[in-house]
Design an enzyme around this catalytic site. Structure first.
Site, PDB file in Angstrom:
ATOM      1  N   THR A   1       0.961  -1.268   0.011  1.00  9.45           N
ATOM      2  CA  THR A   1       0.021  -0.009  -0.016  1.00  9.45           C
ATOM      3  C   THR A   1       0.865   1.365   0.077  1.00  9.45           C
ATOM      4  O   THR A   1       0.695   2.140  -0.780  1.00  9.45           O
ATOM      5  CB  THR A   1      -1.064   0.002   1.271  1.00  9.45           C
TER       6      THR A   1
ATOM      7  N   HIS B   1      -8.979   0.075   1.959  1.00  4.41           N
ATOM      8  CA  HIS B   1      -8.898  -1.482   1.949  1.00  4.41           C
ATOM      9  C   HIS B   1     -10.101  -2.017   1.970  1.00  4.41           C
ATOM     10  O   HIS B   1     -10.026  -3.500   1.909  1.00  4.41           O
ATOM     11  CB  HIS B   1      -8.032  -1.638   3.511  1.00  4.41           C
TER      12      HIS B   1
END
Length: 326
Positions: A77, A134
């Site tokens: 990420t 997410h």
């Protein structure tokens, strides 16, 4: 679970708080990770963030020119945020005055509903917005798939993603007993992990990318590691800011890859110290914990062969016939 799903669809911040609390009281909760998890619409979410994430589906307002970086946790990420931010802002700032020199990538690109991404704050941001999540598509507003905003999804080979998850959660805990590898492995394989089951998360975005390839780009962490230049070029084109011939000749693509490399980011002072408290001070996310190793295949240094084989069988079973392979 279908009954729960139909009931939760209508929950929003406008709903009487008592109704939301009553619904939450009916949802399954599990201990075991650094903070408890609650199962909401077939997705395990950190219980202390549940109300915020419940509000996203009904209250986040996507815009046509939004770019949403969607990732399964511990799949790169931070790296994706740095790359997308640098690519999309290169006309406004160069490598000597980039905000990434003084800000962790997690702060530069806010999470929808979390970590600087409060929904009211997001409304005040100018377009085009670069955002992150997410959450799986099923917990995002349906408009994300209809208004035309672009989504870049990043996932990782499950065994490496698991090991990174285990290390990260143990670093997050403040004073609690460490999570054993065996306990973490069993929960991960059951689908009980933050934003899990991981196979559902991967497959939801995989199917979206097949249905809307012009709007949803599906990436694997291993692709960036093995050929970052190609991925950066593809990412720039997908974000509608392709590199010009002049930029190619002057080495801008190589500069982006170098500036955003794991080693470069990890060595910046801002990523060596500091962090942020979460869950009312129960956990602390160190900036340095976002840069552990980043190595492909590191799972062999932690998991037994038996564990690896079990995970491989699970992956084969869950992804059989989908076209998604690892």
């Amino acid at each position: 679970m279908a009954q729960v799903e139909s009931e939760t669809k209508g929950s929003s911040t406008n709903e009487p708080e008592s109704n939301t609390e009553a619904l939450i009281a009916t949802l399954p909760t599990r201990e075991g990770w650094s903070t408890p998890l609650t199962l909401y619409n077939n997705c395990w979410l950190r219980s202390h963030m549940l109300r915020r994430f419940m509000a996203v589906r009904d209250n986040f307002k996507p815009r046509r020119d939004d770019i949403i970086l969607a990732t399964h946790p511990k799949s790169g990420t931070t790296w994706l945020k740095a790359l997308a931010f640098t690519i999309s802002t290169r006309s406004r700032c160069d490598f000597t005055d980039s905000p990434l020199l003084t800000n962790n990538p997690q702060r530069v690109v806010p999470f929808i509903g979390a970590m600087g991404g409060d929904l009211d704050v997001l409304e005040t941001l100018p377009s085009p917005r670069l955002l992150a999540t997410h959450l799986p598509p099923s917990l995002l507003p349906p408009a994300v798939s209809t208004v035309g905003c672009r989504v870049v999804y990043l996932c990782r080979e499950p065994k490496d993603a698991f090991v990174s998850r285990w290390h990260f959660d143990n670093k997050m805990g403040k004073g609690g007993a460490p999570i054993t590898l065996d306990d973490a492995f069993n929960m991960f394989c059951e689908g009980v992990s933050p934003f899990g089951p991981f196979w559902d998360h991967y497959l939801q975005y995989w199917k979206e990318s097949l249905a809307r390839p012009q709007e949803v780009m599906f990436l694997k962490y291993e692709e960036i590691v093995s050929d970052p230049l190609t991925v950066v070029r593809k990412l720039a084109s997908f974000l509608d800011v392709p590199f010009t011939e002049e930029e190619e000749k002057s080495g801008v693509v190589d500069q982006v890859v170098s500036f955003c490399s794991f080693e470069s980011l990890r060595n910046l002072d801002v990523n060596k110290t500091g962090g942020a408290e979460r869950a009312g001070g129960k956990i602390f996310i160190q900036h340095s914990s976002l840069f552990r190793k980043g190595k492909v295949g590191d799972w062999v240094n932690h998991m037994s062969n038996e564990m690896g084989e079990k995970m491989d069988r699970l992956v084969e079973e869950k992804f059989k016939g989908t076209g998604l392979e690892f």
